[in-house]
Design an enzyme around this catalytic site. Structure first.
Site, PDB file in Angstrom:
ATOM      1  N   ASP A  39       0.834  -1.195   0.000  1.00  0.00           N
ATOM      2  CA  ASP A  39       0.000   0.000   0.000  1.00  0.00           C
ATOM      3  C   ASP A  39       0.873   1.250   0.000  1.00  0.00           C
ATOM      4  OD1 ASP A  39      -2.305  -1.496   0.096  1.00  0.00           O
ATOM      5  OD2 ASP A  39      -2.556  -1.322   2.269  1.00  0.00           O
ATOM      6  N   LYS A  61      -3.978   2.933  -3.406  1.00  0.00           N
ATOM      7  CA  LYS A  61      -5.131   3.673  -3.934  1.00  0.00           C
ATOM      8  C   LYS A  61      -5.325   4.905  -3.060  1.00  0.00           C
ATOM      9  CE  LYS A  61      -7.599  -0.097  -3.603  1.00  0.00           C
ATOM     10  NZ  LYS A  61      -6.510  -1.061  -3.473  1.00  0.00           N
ATOM     11  N   MET A 175      -9.748   6.761   9.034  1.00  0.00           N
ATOM     12  CA  MET A 175     -10.051   7.448   7.766  1.00  0.00           C
ATOM     13  C   MET A 175     -11.285   8.331   7.889  1.00  0.00           C
ATOM     14  SD  MET A 175      -9.242   4.250   5.180  1.00  0.00           S
ATOM     15  CE  MET A 175     -10.050   3.037   6.236  1.00  0.00           C
TER      16      MET A 175
END
Length: 265
Positions: A39, A61, A175
């Site tokens: 990641d 991403k 997040m």
């Protein structure tokens, strides 16, 4: 000694960022795997532990701008394993905490690929440890709740929390995005008291860690640090806003990693 096996995929937790918080098993797999798909949030200090002859590829991403689709990641893992390579899929924190592991496990099972999940230290635990701040406490917090502000593409944006938040709970939000005012409003509408302590921790347990804290009624104006960001909400955070942990937080985190703590309210 653990060695990565040919034709097998390992879903490995990289921890919060500090390479010294890797598990021994994770380290040994990084030192022996043929391929590492990682990641974006995995720092260079962790990637430096991968052995020199491994193929290292970012499949991140970050911030909603994918370089590769999730299906593409599945295909890379499956193709590499079928070619007889040992594969590490390196994820920030713990693979099973908001890390799309369910989708990758399902793809590997469907393809008949042998795999293993290797646990990692998740950001909430690392943040609490760095600030010497227990997330649970016999007097104030007997429940720990994990939530996320990030949802799958096409899924309606649901409130981070709805309904009553138990008075003796610590709510951890991964997040969360930047709209702390919306989060504060949702929690207040759910009946959370205005004086409940809230903290925002940026880059938990890394050299860039910072934190800020206040009461819920001031949360919308809180100056949070850059992503990755973690929110901690509940009575167990009381020492942060009461000022008791400010000097401790500055000393413990600052000495270890040059971190500045900020307490507001």
């Amino acid at each position: 000694m653990t060695r990565a096996e040919s034709g097998k995929v390992y879903l490995v937790g990289a921890g919060p960022g500090d390479p010294e918080l890797l598990t021994v098993r994770a380290l040994r797999l990084l030192q022996t795997a043929d391929v590492v798909f990682h990641d974006d949030l995995v720092p260079d200090e962790v990637l430096a532990l991968v052995h020199d002859h491994a193929l290292v590829t970012s499949v991140g991403k970050r911030c909603g701008r994918p370089r590769i689709t999730q299906a593409g990641i599945h295909a890379l893992m499956i193709e590499s394993a079928r070619a007889g390579q040992s594969v590490v899929r390196l994820k920030q924190g713990d693979p099973l905490v908001f890390g799309r592991a369910a989708e990758e496990i399902a793809a590997l099972r469907s393809a008949g690929i042998e795999f293993e999940v290797v646990a990692g230290v998740t950001a909430a635990f690392a943040a609490g440890a760095a600030l010497q701040l227990p997330l649970t406490d016999r007097k104030s917090a007997s429940k720990l709740i994990f939530a996320t502000g990030h949802h799958a593409e096409g899924k309606d944006s649901a409130p981070i929390w709805s309904g009553d938040l138990p008075e003796d709970a610590t709510l951890v939000v991964y997040m969360p995005g930047r709209d702390t005012a919306r989060i504060a409003r949702e929690l207040a509408e759910a009946g959370v008291a205005a004086d409940v302590p809230c903290a925002a921790v940026s880059h938990a347990a890394t050299s860039r860690q910072s934190y800020a804290a206040c009461r819920l009624d001031e949360f919308g104006e809180l100056e949070c640090g850059p992503a990755p960001l973690l929110l901690l909400i509940g009575r167990a955070m009381e020492s942060l806003v009461a000022g008791e942990a400010d000097e401790i937080g500055r000393a413990i985190v600052g000495e270890a990693a040059g971190v500045v703590g900020v307490v507001e309210g």
